[in-house]
Structures are given as C-alpha cells and as structure tokens.
Design a protein around this motif. Structure first.
Motif, PDB file in Angstrom:
ATOM      1  N   ASN A 253      33.287  -5.773   8.078  1.00 12.39           N
ATOM      2  CA  ASN A 253      32.612  -4.951   7.075  1.00 12.39           C
ATOM      3  C   ASN A 253      33.560  -4.530   5.967  1.00 12.39           C
ATOM      4  O   ASN A 253      33.234  -4.626   4.779  1.00 12.39           O
ATOM      5  CB  ASN A 253      32.100  -3.679   7.758  1.00 12.39           C
ATOM      6  CG  ASN A 253      30.599  -3.647   7.755  1.00 12.39           C
ATOM      7  OD1 ASN A 253      29.990  -3.904   6.730  1.00 12.39           O
ATOM      8  ND2 ASN A 253      30.019  -3.338   8.902  1.00 12.39           N
ATOM      9  N   ASN A 257      33.385  -5.863   2.063  1.00 13.02           N
ATOM     10  CA  ASN A 257      33.320  -4.874   0.979  1.00 13.02           C
ATOM     11  C   ASN A 257      34.456  -5.096  -0.012  1.00 13.02           C
ATOM     12  O   ASN A 257      34.263  -5.032  -1.223  1.00 13.02           O
ATOM     13  CB  ASN A 257      33.433  -3.452   1.533  1.00 13.02           C
ATOM     14  CG  ASN A 257      32.118  -2.925   2.051  1.00 13.02           C
ATOM     15  OD1 ASN A 257      31.063  -3.484   1.789  1.00 13.02           O
ATOM     16  ND2 ASN A 257      32.179  -1.833   2.805  1.00 13.02           N
ATOM     17  N   LYS A 306      25.286  -1.672  -4.535  1.00 14.08           N
ATOM     18  CA  LYS A 306      25.023  -3.115  -4.691  1.00 14.08           C
ATOM     19  C   LYS A 306      23.523  -3.364  -4.657  1.00 14.08           C
ATOM     20  O   LYS A 306      22.800  -2.712  -3.883  1.00 14.08           O
ATOM     21  CB  LYS A 306      25.673  -3.879  -3.538  1.00 14.08           C
ATOM     22  CG  LYS A 306      27.164  -3.683  -3.467  1.00 14.08           C
ATOM     23  CD  LYS A 306      27.728  -4.244  -2.187  1.00 14.08           C
ATOM     24  CE  LYS A 306      29.152  -3.776  -1.994  1.00 14.08           C
ATOM     25  NZ  LYS A 306      29.618  -4.013  -0.639  1.00 14.08           N
ATOM     26  N   GLY A 313      26.849  -0.251   6.225  1.00 13.93           N
ATOM     27  CA  GLY A 313      28.090  -0.792   6.797  1.00 13.93           C
ATOM     28  C   GLY A 313      29.135   0.270   7.099  1.00 13.93           C
ATOM     29  O   GLY A 313      29.639   0.362   8.223  1.00 13.93           O
TER      30      GLY A 313
HETATM   31 MG    MG Z   1      29.225  -3.250   3.211  1.00 13.19          MG
END
Ligand code: MG
Ligand code: ADP
Length: 351
Positions: A253, A257, A306, A313
C-alpha cells in the motif's frame, strides 16, 4: 541512624519551660542572697505559677494547633481512600492554619472536578465506541451483501461481452462498466477488512525479505510510470515476530501510494533502521508531497485525493501496524516528497 521525632508539643513547650526555669533560677539566686525567711514560700508559689502557665499554654496550643492537625490527617486519609467530598472545618480561621485548611479544601474541590471531568469523558468515549462498533457491524453486513450481487453483475458482463460482435460500440461501454464494478468491489473488500479485522498471526520473519517481496508486486506500476523503485541495503536488522501477510499488504500500500505520487523520473526508496525498541521501515518518495493541511487527514477512512482511490489503504495500514504494537507516521514536504515510517516492536508484548 534513626532520626529523633519530637512532637510539636515538646518543641513548643521546651523553650517556654526553659525561659520559665531560667526566670525561677534567677529569682532563687536573688532570694538566696537576700536570706529572706519567706523565700521557700515565694519559690513554691513561683514553681506552681510556672506549672500553671505551662498547662494553660499546653491546652491553648492543643486547641489551636493539635485539633486541626488531627482533623486534617483524618480528611487526608479519606481522600486517599477516594472520598473527594471532604472539607476541613477550620478553613475560615484567620491565620496560617486557616489558610492551610482553605487550600486543602480548594485542592480537594479541584481533584473532585477533575475526576468528574474524566468520568464524563470516559462515558462519552464508551458510548462513541459502542456507536462505532454498531456502525462497523452494519458496514460489514452491508459490504457482505453487496459483494455477492456484484460478483453476479461481473459474471453477466463477462457473458454479455463475449456474445457481442467485436466491433460493437457497446463493448467499450461494457469495459467501463466492468472497471466501475471492480472499483466498487475493491472498496467493498477493503471496507470488509476494516470492519471485520483479522487478528495478526505472529511468526518470526525477516522484514527486509517481506519488503523486497512487496516491491516486486509494485514494480509493474513503477516501471509503467518510469519511477525508480529500490530497497537499499543497510545495517542488518533483527528478526521480528509479525504477520508477514498483513505487513506485506501494508508495505505494498505504501509503495503504490509512493509510486502514484511520483512523476516520470521520480524515485521510491525503502530503507531500514532500528532503535532501542523498534525496527523502522522507511518508504521515501520524491513525489508531489502532501500539503500540511491535508496531512492530518490521510489516515482517515475514505479520504482520497485520487479519482480512482478508495481512501481506505492508509487507515487499514495504520490499524494493522497498531495491532502489531507498532506505529505508522508520515512526514511530507510539498513538491519534494513524502516519507512513511513503519515501526514494528523488537519485543512483542503479549496481549
Ligand atoms: Mg492507497
Ligand atoms: N506517498 C504519498 N505521497 C503523496 N500523497 C500521499 C502519499 N500516500 C498517501 N497520500 C495521500 O493520502 C491519501 C490516502 O491514501 P490511501 O488511504 O492509500 O487511499 P488511496 O490511495 O486509495 O487514495 C491519498 O489519496 C493521497 O492523497
């Protein structure tokens, strides 16, 4: 050496008695030199007078000092036992003892108010926790209910898509619908993981290997965006006990990211360090960074910047790390990059 403990009565009476005796001796000396026949009587009266003065002084001191002290001790003992509804009665006296009493009463009142405040906070927290637990259960139930029909829809899409002629414009639309269905499925699955967490299964494992494995999974996305991804060899770190599957998920994660925050030519690095209590894994990117006013929000569920993000996450990651007895923190500089620090305890506290 044991220290001699003198009662306040002795301490106060001793100088008084000394002065009196001194006076009497002086008096005796004078009368002796005078050779007065009545001097024995005078001496006896003098002694008796001195004793009476001492007794009266003693009683006055007992009333003025001793009683409040005894009361104060009793009240302190009650406070120690948790009774914060006590008051001393001599607080309105106009002397130092009265000041002591009123300070004591103020202190007990402050303690009582603090305790009431703590109890009130505790009650609201408990009811909040209950509320959240109910919400979590509801979310989990809902997520579960949504997943099945979703799988059905995805299956039907697949079949319909197969039957369509390859040049049909509906095929493209269908592709988009499938994409959206997969997005909902991702949200729902992550939500389910948050709402019905699995407790970690602790095993001895090597954090470096787990991190290297996670970078393999992120490599595709990294090279598609032309972002360099590397695990830096550092000082050896000790073996730890953790759930390698869960920590793998957390690191993946963080890595995704980080990659997603970088433009072409950026880089993401994984490094390790350890201090007295923790082994710390650092994921550092040269991406766009996080504005200071946004930083406090990134661990909140559903917070995302996003278009296709779920915003789950990091909240999931932090929960997993905290269940391991560790912590997850982020620092960032806008336009320069972000660093996430994931700490796992060297010694696991049995809980
Ligand atoms: Mg994420
Ligand atoms: N390395 C990073 N650089 C910049 N922003 C980040 C980084 N990691 C996380 N963020 C911010 O935190 C938000 C939440 O992240 P996350 O919980 O993983 O959800 P998602 O990735 O689905 O958006 C992201 O939308 C992004 O704004």
């Amino acid at each position: 050496m044991a220290r001699v403990r003198l009662n306040w009565q002795i301490k106060t009476l001793l100088p008084v008695a000394l002065v009196l005796v001194n006076g009497l001796l002086l008096f005796a000396l004078i009368t002796l030199t005078l050779q007065d026949p009545a001097r024995n009587q005078v001496l006896a009266v003098g002694f008796a007078g001195a004793i009476v003065v001492c007794a009266v002084l003693f009683m006055v001191l007992a009333v003025v000092i001793h009683r409040p002290m005894v009361e104060l001790q009793e009240k302190i003992a009650r406070v120690q036992k948790g009774d914060l509804f006590v008051n001393v009665s001599f607080a309105d006296r106009n002397d130092e003892i009265g000041d002591l009493g009123s300070h004591f009463n103020d202190m007990v009142q402050q303690l009582r108010e603090s305790r009431e405040e703590i109890e009130r906070l505790h009650r609201t927290q408990v009811s909040r926790a209950e509320h959240l637990a109910t919400l979590g259960e509801m979310a989990a139930g809902l997520a579960h209910e949504i997943r099945n029909p979703l799988a059905g829809i995805a299956g039907v899409m697949e079949i319909v898509g197969r039957d369509l002629p390859s040049n049909s414009p509906a095929k493209e639309v269908l592709g988009e619908v499938r994409h959206e269905v997969m997005h909902i499925n991702k949200i729902v699955s992550e939500l389910l993981e948050i709402a019905r967490p699995k407790p970690p299964v602790f095993r001895q494992a090597d954090i470096v290997s787990v991190a290297e494995h996670a970078t393999l999974f992120a490599r595709d996305q990294a090279s598609a965006r032309r972002v360099r991804l590397e695990v830096l060899p550092g000082d050896p770190v000790p073996q730890l006990e953790f759930d390698s599957g869960q920590i793998h998920q957390v690191l993946l994660n963080l890595l995704l990211n980080a990659v997603q925050a970088c433009d072409a030519g950026g880089s993401v690095q994984v490094e390790f360090a350890s201090d007295e209590h923790y082994v710390i894994t650092m994921v550092t990117d040269t991406g766009k960074g996080i504005p200071p006013d946004v930083l406090p929000n990134i661990f909140r569920p559903f917070f995302t910047t996003k278009g296709n993000g779920t915003g789950l996450g990091l909240s999931l990651a932090r929960r997993i790390v905290e269940e391991h007895g560790g912590w997850l923190q982020a620092t960032s500089e806008l336009g320069r990059g972000t660093q996430f620090r994931l700490a796992l305890p060297k010694v696991r506290e049995e809980g």
